[in-house]
Enzyme design. Structure first.
Site, PDB file in Angstrom:
ATOM      1  N   GLY A  62       8.826  -4.997   3.819  1.00  0.00           N
ATOM      2  CA  GLY A  62       9.840  -4.122   4.396  1.00  0.00           C
ATOM      3  C   GLY A  62      11.189  -4.366   3.746  1.00  0.00           C
ATOM      4  O   GLY A  62      11.844  -5.353   4.023  1.00  0.00           O
ATOM      5  N   CYS A  92      -0.134   3.842  10.349  1.00  0.00           N
ATOM      6  CA  CYS A  92       0.500   4.956   9.631  1.00  0.00           C
ATOM      7  C   CYS A  92       1.135   5.927  10.628  1.00  0.00           C
ATOM      8  O   CYS A  92       0.466   6.423  11.533  1.00  0.00           O
ATOM      9  CB  CYS A  92      -0.519   5.712   8.779  1.00  0.00           C
ATOM     10  SG  CYS A  92       0.282   7.062   7.885  1.00  0.00           S
ATOM     11  N   SER A  97       0.828  -1.203   0.000  1.00  0.00           N
ATOM     12  CA  SER A  97       0.000   0.000   0.000  1.00  0.00           C
ATOM     13  C   SER A  97       0.868   1.260   0.000  1.00  0.00           C
ATOM     14  O   SER A  97       1.791   1.389   0.807  1.00  0.00           O
ATOM     15  CB  SER A  97      -0.901  -0.012   1.240  1.00  0.00           C
ATOM     16  OG  SER A  97      -1.687   1.152   1.266  1.00  0.00           O
ATOM     17  N   THR A 126       8.811   0.371  -1.542  1.00  0.00           N
ATOM     18  CA  THR A 126       9.792   1.342  -2.038  1.00  0.00           C
ATOM     19  C   THR A 126      10.527   0.887  -3.296  1.00  0.00           C
ATOM     20  O   THR A 126      10.818   1.693  -4.185  1.00  0.00           O
ATOM     21  CB  THR A 126      10.806   1.630  -0.904  1.00  0.00           C
ATOM     22  OG1 THR A 126      10.061   2.076   0.234  1.00  0.00           O
ATOM     23  CG2 THR A 126      11.814   2.692  -1.293  1.00  0.00           C
TER      24      THR A 126
END
Ligand SMILES: Cc1cc2nc3c(=O)[nH]c(=O)nc-3n(C[C@H](O)[C@H](O)[C@H](O)COP(=O)(O)O)c2cc1C
Length: 292
Positions: free
Chosen positions: A244, A130, A22, A267
């Protein structure tokens, strides 16, 4: 070819266990020209809130050694537009979707779950983690009792959808959050959201972000995420989405070895959009990596 690597989670079925995390991939459609989204397991869509959010003002992204700090602040189009335009755009093409939801308070959480209930979403990921917003987010996700309350309500309102709780690593004991999610009826947990961090810049060393703290992602956090997946899968009987710092096929294999049921890539898609499909190809050829 080693055959079928499809996965199932409650009522949801996905082609394989490789997802876009997400956030970085937006609503998926932004990446359609770069990634064959029908080849991967699916897209976890950008977290939506009941009402649209403009996100945080000022700088939002900052590169660090081996990582990326972000302070996006859940910018999103809101539930109404998401369920009317964004979700059908993916589903009509047969792309796997997990819808990410975040509450800004208890009342709007009810509304958000109602909107999800009226939609065709087969799987939802509740973003309890978040770090870049004042209300909801990590403020809820660091407290095992609140995690349980939020998951319980999702379970009640969405009895026939897969419910995934996305956990924050910014606690002493992430396993206790996973236990709460399990007791409250989650079908799976996702570990991890970003790790709190900051940076300073300029001759007077000022914080780079207005809110000072931001969320660190990318290769720098891979060991934190792996450790979370390892510990959760040894204590809790729920499938875990590992996320991650995954930036290679070998990284993806490590997450399965640590116990993950599926993985998400965030990322890395900013600089290597070939990665998700390369991981799928590797798994199709060799089968899913063995768990340790
Ligand atoms: C720019 C950016 C925006 C993000 N937005 C969200 C979000 O809206 N919801 C969410 O659950 N996680 C969000 N995340 C966190 C990622 O989904 C993921 O948990 C985290 O970045 C770690 O994975 P990675 O190292 O592969 O990026 C965001 C991450 C980045 C870098």
């Amino acid at each position: 070819m080693s055959g079928n690597i499809a996965i199932e989670l409650g009522p949801a079925r996905f082609r394989n266990p490789v997802f876009l995390a997400s956030g970085p991939a937006g609503y998926g459609t932004e990446y359609e020209e770069l990634i064959d989204l029908e080849r991967i397991g699916g897209v976890v869509t950008k977290t939506i809130t009941l009402e649209p959010r403009a996100g945080n003002p000022g700088r939002r992204l900052w590169e660090t050694q081996g990582g990326l700090l972000n302070s996006v602040g859940l910018e999103n189009v809101g539930a109404e537009r998401f369920f009317k335009d964004k979700l059908p755009a993916l589903e009509d093409k047969g792309i796997g979707v997990i819808v990410s939801l975040a509450a800004e308070g208890w009342d709007d959480y009810e509304g958000l779950l109602g909107a999800a209930d009226d939609s065709s979403a087969a799987a939802v990921e509740i973003n309890l983690s978040c770090p870049n917003v004042e209300r909801g987010g990590m403020a809820v996700g660091t407290d095992p009792e609140l995690v349980a309350r939020y998951v319980e309500l999702a379970r009640k309102r969405l009895p026939d959808r897969a419910i995934i709780a996305k956990l924050t690593p910014n606690v002493t004991d992430i396993v206790s959050l996973a236990r709460s999610a399990e007791k409250a009826g989650a079908d799976a947990v996702t570990a991890i959201n970003t790790v709190l961090g900051m940076d300073l810049e300029g001759e007077d060393s000022r914080p780079v972000f207005r809110r000072v703290s931001a969320g660190l992602s990318g290769p720098a956090i891979l060991p934190v995420a792996l450790d979370a997946v390892w510990r959760i899968t040894r204590s809790v009987d729920l499938p875990v989405f590992g996320v991650g710092g995954i930036s290679s096929v070998d990284d993806a294999i490590k997450f399965f070895a640590a116990g993950a049921f599926a993985i998400q890539i965030g990322t890395a898609v900013f600089y290597d959009h070939t990665l998700p499909e390369r991981i799928v190809e590797a798994f199709e050829q060799r089968g899913l990596p063995a768990r340790n």
